[in-house]
Design a protein around this motif. Sequence first.
Motif, PDB file in Angstrom:
ATOM      1  N   PHE A 133       0.843  -1.197   0.000  1.00  0.00           N
ATOM      2  CA  PHE A 133       0.000   0.000   0.000  1.00  0.00           C
ATOM      3  C   PHE A 133       0.883   1.255   0.000  1.00  0.00           C
ATOM      4  CE2 PHE A 133      -2.917   2.949   2.539  1.00  0.00           C
ATOM      5  CZ  PHE A 133      -3.656   3.311   1.415  1.00  0.00           C
ATOM      6  N   ALA A 134       1.930   1.244   0.828  1.00  0.00           N
ATOM      7  CA  ALA A 134       2.835   2.396   0.893  1.00  0.00           C
ATOM      8  C   ALA A 134       3.461   2.670  -0.466  1.00  0.00           C
ATOM      9  CB  ALA A 134       3.924   2.155   1.930  1.00  0.00           C
ATOM     10  N   LYS A 135       3.885   1.613  -1.165  1.00  0.00           N
ATOM     11  CA  LYS A 135       4.486   1.799  -2.490  1.00  0.00           C
ATOM     12  C   LYS A 135       3.475   2.359  -3.469  1.00  0.00           C
ATOM     13  CE  LYS A 135       8.126  -1.487  -2.184  1.00  0.00           C
ATOM     14  NZ  LYS A 135       8.418  -2.886  -2.230  1.00  0.00           N
ATOM     15  N   PHE A 136       2.244   1.832  -3.370  1.00  0.00           N
ATOM     16  CA  PHE A 136       1.158   2.313  -4.235  1.00  0.00           C
ATOM     17  C   PHE A 136       0.937   3.816  -4.003  1.00  0.00           C
ATOM     18  CE2 PHE A 136      -3.410   3.296  -4.477  1.00  0.00           C
ATOM     19  CZ  PHE A 136      -3.684   2.962  -5.796  1.00  0.00           C
ATOM     20  N   VAL A 137       0.814   4.207  -2.735  1.00  0.00           N
ATOM     21  CA  VAL A 137       0.558   5.618  -2.402  1.00  0.00           C
ATOM     22  C   VAL A 137       1.739   6.496  -2.855  1.00  0.00           C
ATOM     23  CG1 VAL A 137       0.037   7.259  -0.555  1.00  0.00           C
ATOM     24  CG2 VAL A 137      -0.886   4.943  -0.439  1.00  0.00           C
ATOM     25  N   ALA A 138       2.961   6.018  -2.596  1.00  0.00           N
ATOM     26  CA  ALA A 138       4.143   6.791  -3.002  1.00  0.00           C
ATOM     27  C   ALA A 138       4.157   6.979  -4.519  1.00  0.00           C
ATOM     28  CB  ALA A 138       5.412   6.095  -2.536  1.00  0.00           C
ATOM     29  N   ASN A 139       3.782   5.908  -5.267  1.00  0.00           N
ATOM     30  CA  ASN A 139       3.756   6.023  -6.733  1.00  0.00           C
ATOM     31  C   ASN A 139       2.762   7.071  -7.215  1.00  0.00           C
ATOM     32  OD1 ASN A 139       5.735   4.268  -7.501  1.00  0.00           O
ATOM     33  ND2 ASN A 139       4.393   2.475  -7.445  1.00  0.00           N
ATOM     34  N   GLY A 176      -5.972  18.836   2.856  1.00  0.00           N
ATOM     35  CA  GLY A 176      -7.419  18.784   3.030  1.00  0.00           C
ATOM     36  C   GLY A 176      -8.119  18.040   1.903  1.00  0.00           C
ATOM     37  N   LYS A 177      -7.468  18.008   0.731  1.00  0.00           N
ATOM     38  CA  LYS A 177      -8.097  17.357  -0.423  1.00  0.00           C
ATOM     39  C   LYS A 177      -7.696  15.883  -0.530  1.00  0.00           C
ATOM     40  CE  LYS A 177      -8.285  21.367  -3.495  1.00  0.00           C
ATOM     41  NZ  LYS A 177      -7.690  21.875  -4.742  1.00  0.00           N
ATOM     42  N   ILE A 178      -6.898  15.419   0.424  1.00  0.00           N
ATOM     43  CA  ILE A 178      -6.443  14.023   0.385  1.00  0.00           C
ATOM     44  C   ILE A 178      -7.368  13.187   1.259  1.00  0.00           C
ATOM     45  CG2 ILE A 178      -4.555  12.474   1.079  1.00  0.00           C
ATOM     46  CD1 ILE A 178      -3.704  14.027  -1.301  1.00  0.00           C
ATOM     47  N   ASN A 179      -8.049  12.212   0.646  1.00  0.00           N
ATOM     48  CA  ASN A 179      -8.980  11.369   1.387  1.00  0.00           C
ATOM     49  C   ASN A 179      -8.409   9.949   1.524  1.00  0.00           C
ATOM     50  OD1 ASN A 179     -11.080   9.600   2.078  1.00  0.00           O
ATOM     51  ND2 ASN A 179     -12.621  11.024   1.270  1.00  0.00           N
ATOM     52  N   PRO A 180      -7.996   9.565   2.738  1.00  0.00           N
ATOM     53  CA  PRO A 180      -7.369   8.246   2.928  1.00  0.00           C
ATOM     54  C   PRO A 180      -8.259   7.085   2.472  1.00  0.00           C
ATOM     55  CG  PRO A 180      -7.129   9.599   4.892  1.00  0.00           C
ATOM     56  CD  PRO A 180      -8.041  10.351   3.988  1.00  0.00           C
ATOM     57  N   ASP A 181      -9.591   7.207   2.706  1.00  0.00           N
ATOM     58  CA  ASP A 181     -10.502   6.117   2.314  1.00  0.00           C
ATOM     59  C   ASP A 181     -10.456   5.885   0.809  1.00  0.00           C
ATOM     60  OD1 ASP A 181     -11.195   5.932   4.909  1.00  0.00           O
ATOM     61  OD2 ASP A 181     -13.052   7.109   4.727  1.00  0.00           O
ATOM     62  N   TYR A 182     -10.378   6.963   0.052  1.00  0.00           N
ATOM     63  CA  TYR A 182     -10.343   6.830  -1.406  1.00  0.00           C
ATOM     64  C   TYR A 182      -9.087   6.078  -1.839  1.00  0.00           C
ATOM     65  CZ  TYR A 182     -14.202  10.193  -1.860  1.00  0.00           C
ATOM     66  OH  TYR A 182     -15.416  10.825  -1.793  1.00  0.00           O
ATOM     67  N   PHE A 183      -7.966   6.407  -1.189  1.00  0.00           N
ATOM     68  CA  PHE A 183      -6.719   5.730  -1.553  1.00  0.00           C
ATOM     69  C   PHE A 183      -6.827   4.233  -1.271  1.00  0.00           C
ATOM     70  CE2 PHE A 183      -4.951   9.873  -2.048  1.00  0.00           C
ATOM     71  CZ  PHE A 183      -3.838   9.707  -2.845  1.00  0.00           C
ATOM     72  N   SER A 184      -7.414   3.877  -0.100  1.00  0.00           N
ATOM     73  CA  SER A 184      -7.436   2.446   0.226  1.00  0.00           C
ATOM     74  C   SER A 184      -8.449   1.714  -0.649  1.00  0.00           C
ATOM     75  CB  SER A 184      -7.632   2.206   1.719  1.00  0.00           C
ATOM     76  OG  SER A 184      -8.884   2.660   2.104  1.00  0.00           O
ATOM     77  N   VAL A 213      -9.273   2.428  -3.770  1.00  0.00           N
ATOM     78  CA  VAL A 213      -8.685   2.276  -5.104  1.00  0.00           C
ATOM     79  C   VAL A 213      -7.576   1.226  -5.079  1.00  0.00           C
ATOM     80  CG1 VAL A 213      -7.352   3.439  -6.918  1.00  0.00           C
ATOM     81  CG2 VAL A 213      -9.287   4.604  -5.860  1.00  0.00           C
ATOM     82  N   PHE A 214      -6.810   1.203  -4.005  1.00  0.00           N
ATOM     83  CA  PHE A 214      -5.740   0.194  -3.882  1.00  0.00           C
ATOM     84  C   PHE A 214      -6.338  -1.222  -3.889  1.00  0.00           C
ATOM     85  CE2 PHE A 214      -3.076  -2.442  -0.955  1.00  0.00           C
ATOM     86  CZ  PHE A 214      -1.985  -2.590  -1.806  1.00  0.00           C
ATOM     87  N   THR A 215      -7.407  -1.400  -3.110  1.00  0.00           N
ATOM     88  CA  THR A 215      -8.051  -2.717  -3.073  1.00  0.00           C
ATOM     89  C   THR A 215      -8.586  -3.094  -4.452  1.00  0.00           C
ATOM     90  OG1 THR A 215      -8.729  -2.140  -0.845  1.00  0.00           O
ATOM     91  CG2 THR A 215      -9.754  -4.080  -1.797  1.00  0.00           C
ATOM     92  N   ALA A 216      -9.233  -2.141  -5.128  1.00  0.00           N
ATOM     93  CA  ALA A 216      -9.777  -2.420  -6.463  1.00  0.00           C
ATOM     94  C   ALA A 216      -8.673  -2.823  -7.428  1.00  0.00           C
ATOM     95  CB  ALA A 216     -10.520  -1.192  -6.980  1.00  0.00           C
ATOM     96  N   GLN A 217      -7.515  -2.179  -7.290  1.00  0.00           N
ATOM     97  CA  GLN A 217      -6.412  -2.507  -8.201  1.00  0.00           C
ATOM     98  C   GLN A 217      -5.830  -3.886  -7.868  1.00  0.00           C
ATOM     99  OE1 GLN A 217      -2.554  -0.809  -7.801  1.00  0.00           O
ATOM    100  NE2 GLN A 217      -2.051  -2.233  -9.438  1.00  0.00           N
TER     101      GLN A 217
END
Length: 482
Positions: free
Chosen positions: A346-352, A372-380, A382-386
């Motif tokens: 996940f960390a690598k995904f977010v860093a990319n 403020g525009k960064i939503n952690p839920d959205y990142f996780s 999308v990561f799961t979907a990928q």
Amino acid sequence: MKITPIIGLEVHVELNTTQKMFCSCSASHFHVAPNTHTCPVCLALPGALPVPNKTACLSCIKIGLALNCSITKTAIFERKNYFYPDLPKGYQITQLQTPFAVNGHIKIDGHTIRINRAHMEEDTGKSQHQPLDGQNVTLIDYNRSGVPLVEIVSEPDIDSSTLAKNYITQIQQIVRYLGVSDADIEKGSMRCEPTINLKIEKDGKIYHTPLVEIKNVASLTGAQNAIDYEIKRQSEEFNKTGQVKNSTNKTTRGFSADKGITFLQRLKEGSADYRYFPEPDIPPIAFSKSEIDQLKNTLPELPDQKTTRYQKDYDLSDYDSTRLCSDFSFTQSFEKVMGQSTDKDFAKFVANIFLGSLSAYLNESGQEIDSGKINPDYFSSVFTAQTDNKISFTVAKDILLQSYQTGQDPLKIAQDGGLMQVSDTGKLEDMVDKVLQDNPNAKADYQRNSNIIGFLVGQVMKLSAGSANPQLVRLILEKKLK
Ligand SMILES: [Zn+2]
């Protein structure tokens, strides 16, 4: 002939304390009605006495500690006398002989840059020259008069404009990590003055061109351009005569960002011209060893330490963690997304995402990241979907960027845009057939060189607007081409 630039930097950082350096006036002066944050002390009315701001002194010491400086046992404030309309007292309270912090260093790109000192002083007011009632007048706003400033002076250990730029960036990030200033160069809460001359080796002789200090540098690019211009100007001057001007005087030159040139302003005063003497209204200031030790222990994690931790905790590469940690606001947003998670994939995904599509967009639009525009839920999500092969990484990058720009749920963007990954073989076969029809020679070309399959996969991906599952497409293509 060998030319070595000798560059030093004076960096002024305006501290973000609530009060001014020697009075209790508010220190805020951006977008404030002129002359509303003033009192007898910062207007220098007779009889007014300065009282040092302890928070500001401690911030100066923190900066010194972060720059690996030694902290002076007993620091003294001094008066630097000169006349200027925006300096109502006729002197500035600063430190010369015994500043809070001395003899530090920082490391950048394998170079060690020595820090001569970090000292505490006060800012001046602001003059504004403009026409009024048919006359050219100078208006003065004393809201900035007495705002705490820390001046960080490097030794002349810098030998290129790029290293100078990286040095300024590093100082900027360190004070942001410390939380003592927003260090915004464009706004003026961080200012830098390069000093520069050249060491020229020719026919076994060594020459030094006269030292120049450059003022009015208002951006990082400006600093770099001003230094490059001076290197060129000083070497051309030397080339004309084959010798250096017979002058040991330091000169001050202004920088015009529009024209990209520096111009002579005045001969630089030496410190003797300022008639420094100890400020009689402020006693010497001493912090105990335990106070300094305590301050040292409460320093936040600094860029180097964070870089090492990111490599260890998240298994990020040296390159990625250095890039992330070179911008404090980036690390704040990154940590907001990671939360308590230590999932390395996940960390690598977010860093990319951060270092890829998001930084490209921010660079292009000249913005800083807005946490403020960064939503952690959205990142996780999308990561799961990928990870579940529901979307490709290309789509993940695009929808997270769009989500940052619009605030929309990225998976909804993918669904609405038909970007969910197509793994339905029937649909994929139709797309493959379409591409093979459009490329009638594909089969023959493939027999000669099987590498062409990459091009064909690309065509199918394009046709599907990035939503096809590329591994499946490749398998279907291979089957059909054989
Ligand atoms: Zn005041």
